[in-house]
Design a protein around this motif. Structure first.
Motif, short mmCIF file in Angstrom:
data_model
loop_
_atom_site.label_atom_id
_atom_site.label_comp_id
_atom_site.label_asym_id
_atom_site.label_seq_id
_atom_site.Cartn_x
_atom_site.Cartn_y
_atom_site.Cartn_z
N TYR A 101 1.00 -1.21 -3.78
CA TYR A 101 1.25 -2.53 -3.19
C TYR A 101 1.69 -2.40 -1.73
CZ TYR A 101 0.97 -4.27 -7.98
OH TYR A 101 0.54 -4.58 -9.25
N ALA A 102 2.51 -1.39 -1.45
CA ALA A 102 2.98 -1.19 -0.07
C ALA A 102 1.81 -0.85 0.85
CB ALA A 102 4.02 -0.07 -0.03
N ALA A 103 0.91 0.00 0.38
CA ALA A 103 -0.26 0.36 1.18
C ALA A 103 -1.18 -0.84 1.38
CB ALA A 103 -1.03 1.50 0.50
N SER A 104 -1.30 -1.67 0.35
CA SER A 104 -2.15 -2.86 0.44
C SER A 104 -1.58 -3.85 1.45
CB SER A 104 -2.27 -3.51 -0.94
OG SER A 104 -3.08 -4.67 -0.87
N GLU A 105 -0.25 -4.04 1.41
CA GLU A 105 0.38 -4.95 2.36
C GLU A 105 0.25 -4.45 3.79
OE1 GLU A 105 4.38 -5.50 1.05
OE2 GLU A 105 3.80 -6.54 -0.81
N ALA A 106 0.24 -3.14 3.96
CA ALA A 106 0.07 -2.55 5.29
C ALA A 106 -1.41 -2.49 5.68
CB ALA A 106 0.68 -1.16 5.34
N MET A 107 -2.26 -3.08 4.83
CA MET A 107 -3.72 -3.12 5.06
C MET A 107 -4.35 -1.72 5.07
SD MET A 107 -4.00 -6.31 7.74
CE MET A 107 -5.66 -6.76 7.23
N GLU A 108 -3.67 -0.76 4.40
CA GLU A 108 -4.24 0.58 4.21
C GLU A 108 -4.99 0.57 2.88
OE1 GLU A 108 -4.17 3.03 6.26
OE2 GLU A 108 -2.69 2.37 7.74
N PHE A 109 -6.14 -0.10 2.89
CA PHE A 109 -6.84 -0.36 1.62
C PHE A 109 -7.41 0.91 0.98
CE2 PHE A 109 -7.25 -4.44 4.01
CZ PHE A 109 -6.36 -5.17 3.22
N GLU A 110 -7.82 1.85 1.80
CA GLU A 110 -8.36 3.09 1.24
C GLU A 110 -7.26 3.87 0.53
OE1 GLU A 110 -10.77 7.05 2.80
OE2 GLU A 110 -10.81 5.22 4.01
N GLU A 111 -6.07 3.91 1.13
CA GLU A 111 -4.93 4.59 0.49
C GLU A 111 -4.52 3.86 -0.78
OE1 GLU A 111 -0.35 5.96 1.59
OE2 GLU A 111 -1.67 5.15 3.15
#
Length: 611
Positions: A215-225
């Motif tokens: 969720y943290a990566a998604s919120e940071a728009m790091e979608f691949e991670e």
């Protein structure tokens, strides 16, 4: 000459294993007996109780042999091994030969490790599994190492602590470097205990941690991670298998049931570990004529657990199996603890068996078309070919090819297809010894002579080796010339084996078969044509691959080994440094001198040789 009546009189009353051979000396059935004398004689006595399968098999027996054992248990173990090795026609055969991954935890070590294995040994380690998804197991092991910073090296600790330097995993914060003494054994084992908890089913904290990171990566728009964390969560769930089916009993058991239709059967196995269903798997069975469900289940258990590194405490089966007591004793010996085989009639265990039965039936229905397609592609294709040339169905086909470039390092290949499938363990390659230059006919004569002479020698000396089994049909990559060479060799050796040529057109495409001095056209859209093409391509590929390897070795030898003072060590060092002969040729003396094991004199000789 083998006289069955005379040999029956010599049979001992001991336990053992018997092997039935047909007129081609192929093993068509393997069985075990408490008394070889009583059991083997029954096959040749007139009786109304014989099944159609037994009657058909007996009609093909030309000789038998037997191996005496000390007990019925030893006979069972030997029978399992021989069936797996020879795959006889009249034994019910397990098609799949799968091994499943386990997670091995070296709890006995001061600094334990975790890794994947497909073999289970009687050591002090702890094993978890089996698991049906190798990919999920790998992902999970990698994840656990990273989260808990567990070592993946094979160093002997604490003996080797402080020797060398910490590896890359320490520098990227994926290992606490116990090899350098940077973490105490107590602290390391405290971290490691959390891995044991996870493998015992306490995985909620790991999944929660991964979800937070996703969720943290998604919120940071790091979608691949974020997608990477999502995949890891799926792998963890696959390995931990949060199942709806559970039991209060802390028992390891397998649940086995089958479904049959026509010539096809499927056995479904549920793997229950510590009361939880960790996975399931199905296995397709090749039925022998007139096989019953009981025989299918019995044959499956013997073949599957002969190759399985793990045997559970209990087997739940759909119906009582043959030789249940002796099989239970065998499994007990294999496991090192008592194994019970039960056919439950009521309660939760019976429901588990019913569930396995339903799953087996579903798989059989779903795979019906696939199985029929595979049958057409393999045995059906063989039948097309044999019907076309007018001979009986042939189980074993051998094909031969020659490869050379202007006569350089001529080689021959022999590939084997059984029931329309490649049998790669029986492939053989020949380096041409008797023929000089590019003479494909003479080279083929040499290959065939060596192949069948060797086989005859093994048969004569009762050494059943790699060449003992003769083909039912020989397929030559070519027309009249190659076929005639094969027929001449067979005639000289007093062998009678059909020989068929695979004739190609001017565009190097198969156009027909050459048999009995006639070229027979073949349907280019049929499965028989496709099988012929696969056989031709495979024979050619196998010969070319061998030829390339010899050519590559000879190229290095013919250049570097011809230089005075350049032996194997210097040749290896030169090739390691420069990679290609062209680079060695273009190098100067100073460059050559820098190569390990080279001195000025050797460098000068190499330079002078190329210049």
């Amino acid at each position: 000459m083998f006289c069955i009546e005379e040999e029956l009189k010599k049979l001992p009353g001991s336990p053992g294993v018997y092997l039935m051979h047909d007129d081609k000396d192929e093993i068509i059935y393997v069985g075990k007996a408490i008394s070889l004398k009583n059991r083997v004689r029954q096959y040749f006595q007139s009786s109304r109780n014989k099944t159609a399968k037994i009657e058909q098999m007996v009609s093909k027996i030309c000789r038998f042999e037997y191996i005496v054992t000390d007990s019925e248990l030893e006979a069972l173990i030997l029978e399992c091994n021989l069936i797996k090795e020879h795959r006889p026609k009249y034994n019910t055969m397990l098609k799949d030969d799968k091994t499943y991954p386990y997670i091995k935890v070296t709890v006995h070590e001061e600094f334990p490790r975790i890794f994947i294995t497909r073999t289970m040994k009687k050591d002090k380690a702890k094993y978890f599994g089996p698991y049906t998804s190798a990919g999920a197991v790998k992902d999970t092991v990698d994840l656990l190492r990273k989260i808990y910073r567990i070592r993946s090296c094979s160093k002997s600790l604490p003996k080797e602590i402080g020797k060398g330097r910490p590896c890359l995993n320490y520098h990227i914060r994926q290992c606490d470097a116990p090899c350098m003494g940077y973490i105490s054994a107590g602290e390391y084992r405290s971290n490691f205990s959390q891995i044991i908890d996870f493998l015992n089913g306490k995985y909620a904290s790991v999944i929660e941690m991964l979800e937070q990171k996703m969720y943290a990566a998604s919120e940071a728009m790091e979608f691949e991670e974020a997608a990477g964390y999502r995949d890891l969560i799926q792998s963890v769930k696959a390995i931990s298998n949060k199942q709806k089916i559970t039991s209060d009993e802390d028992t390891d058991r397998d649940v086995l049931a089958y479904a049959m239709e026509g010539n096809d059967a499927v056995v479904q196995v549920f793997f229950i570990r510590s009361g939880k269903v960790l996975g399931r798997e199905h296995f397709h069975i090749t039925l022998a004529p007139q096989d019953t469900g009981r025989q299918v289940l019995t044959s499956f258990i013997k073949q599957y657990y002969a190759g399985s590194p793990f045997v559970p405490k209990e087997l739940l089966v759909q119906e009582e199996i043959e030789d249940g007591e002796i099989i239970s004793r065998w499994l007990t010996q294999k496991r090192g603890g008592k194994v019970t085989i039960r056919c439950p009639k009521k309660g939760d265990k019976e429901k588990l068996v019913e569930l396995a039965m339903k799953n087996a039936a579903i798989v059989l229905e779903q795979d019906k078309d696939k199985l029929r397609s595979e049958e057409r592609r393999t045995r059906g294709a063989v039948r097309e070919i044999t019907d076309l040339i007018g001979i009986d169905y042939t189980k074993r086909i051998e094909a031969f090819d020659i490869s050379n470039i202007n006569g350089f390092e001529s080689v021959g290949s022999m590939i084997v297809y059984e029931d329309g499938r490649p049998k790669r363990n029986d492939y053989r390659k020949f380096k041409i010894k008797w023929v000089k230059g590019a003479d494909d006919y003479s080279s083929m004569r040499e290959v065939l002579t060596r192949r069948f002479s060797h086989g005859l020698k093994e048969l004569k000396e009762s050494e059943y080796g790699s060449f003992t089994k003769f083909p039912d049909l020989i397929m030559m990559d070519g027309g009249r010339g190659q076929v005639n060479i094969a027929l001449e060799v067979l005639a000289e050796l007093n062998l009678n084996i059909p020989v068929c040529g695979m004739v190609k057109d001017d565009h190097h495409r198969t156009r027909g078969l050459y048999y009995n001095n006639i070229e027979i056209p073949i349907d280019r859209h049929g499965e028989g044509f496709r099988l012929i093409t696969r056989i031709q391509d495979e024979a050619h590929r196998f010969a070319i691959t061998y030829h390339k390897s010899l050519r590559s070795k000879a190229q290095v030898h013919s250049v570097l080994d011809d230089i005075s003072g350049i032996g194997p060590a210097r040749r290896k060092a030169l090739m390691k440094e420069f990679k290609t002969l062209e680079a060695i040729r273009d190098a100067g003396i100073e460059e050559l001198k820098k190569v390990p094991s080279m001195n000025e004199s050797a460098a000068q000789k190499v330079y002078d040789f190329f210049h």
